[in-house]
Design a protein around this motif. Structure first.
Motif, PDB file in Angstrom:
ATOM      1  N   UNK A  96      22.048   0.808 -59.116  1.00  0.00           N
ATOM      2  CA  UNK A  96      22.815   1.009 -57.887  1.00  0.00           C
ATOM      3  C   UNK A  96      24.249   1.411 -58.175  1.00  0.00           C
ATOM      4  N   UNK A  97      24.867   0.762 -59.140  1.00  0.00           N
ATOM      5  CA  UNK A  97      26.248   1.108 -59.512  1.00  0.00           C
ATOM      6  C   UNK A  97      26.315   2.534 -60.048  1.00  0.00           C
ATOM      7  N   UNK A  98      25.327   2.926 -60.827  1.00  0.00           N
ATOM      8  CA  UNK A  98      25.304   4.296 -61.344  1.00  0.00           C
ATOM      9  C   UNK A  98      25.251   5.306 -60.191  1.00  0.00           C
ATOM     10  N   UNK A  99      24.357   5.069 -59.243  1.00  0.00           N
ATOM     11  CA  UNK A  99      24.254   6.013 -58.117  1.00  0.00           C
ATOM     12  C   UNK A  99      25.552   6.065 -57.314  1.00  0.00           C
ATOM     13  N   UNK A 100      26.199   4.934 -57.144  1.00  0.00           N
ATOM     14  CA  UNK A 100      27.477   4.941 -56.429  1.00  0.00           C
ATOM     15  C   UNK A 100      28.519   5.765 -57.181  1.00  0.00           C
ATOM     16  N   UNK A 101      28.488   5.713 -58.497  1.00  0.00           N
ATOM     17  CA  UNK A 101      29.453   6.450 -59.325  1.00  0.00           C
ATOM     18  C   UNK A 101      29.155   7.936 -59.391  1.00  0.00           C
TER      19      UNK A 101
END
Length: 171
Positions: free
Chosen positions: A111-116
């Motif tokens: 999820x953090x990767x997609x947000x970034x």
């Protein structure tokens, strides 16, 4: 630290169910790599060849968007140190990523990767998708943890971008 260009991730023409299947597969692959020590290319090949492909007659289960799956898994591995730093900063006081269940770690990292990196995908969509993934694995408080952490990260990562920051279930 070197800057990595954003991946082209436009949702235009992509079945949302295929993206959801890619996210679920990515979390499973990241879990397998974390727990069993499966090498990156082996995990991607196994999931791409065997677990992401669905028989054509089973229309209830969407075939995964393999490009999105590949981007998430490779991106999390490539940026894991920075992702872990950001997720640790978004966790409640006294909690650390290393203390969390391996599945929950995989969900938060993806999820953090997609947000970034997938800035064309709204924050609400990323949060809702990974809360749904958490519901597939957990019946307790974990989906709420995913919601809270990704909401904090969405605000931090996407601040100043004009992105939609609302958490899952909000307006």
């Amino acid at each position: 630290m070197t800057s990595v260009p954003e991946q082209p991730t436009s949702d235009q023409g992509v079945d949302p169910r295929a993206r959801s299947a890619a996210r679920l597969g990515a979390v499973q692959a990241l879990y397998q790599m974390d727990v069993a020590g499966t090498p990156l290319d082996d995990a991607i090949e196994e999931f791409t060849q065997h677990l992401l492909e669905r028989p054509a007659e089973d229309e209830e289960i969407a075939e995964a968007d393999t490009a999105h799956f590949d981007d998430i898994v490779r991106g999390v591995v490539r940026e894991q140190r920075e992702l872990d730093r950001q997720v640790n900063g978004a966790l409640a006081k006294g909690w650390a990523l290393g203390r969390l269940d391996a599945t929950l770690r995989a969900i938060l990292r993806a999820g953090a990767y997609e947000l970034r990196r997938c800035k064309d995908i709204p924050v609400k969509v990323v949060i809702n998708e990974y809360v749904d993934v958490a519901h597939a694995f957990f019946e307790g408080d974990e989906p709420g943890v995913v919601n809270a952490v990704l909401d904090r990260l969405g605000r931090e990562i996407r601040s100043g971008t004009g992105a939609d920051h609302g958490a899952a279930g909000q307006g």
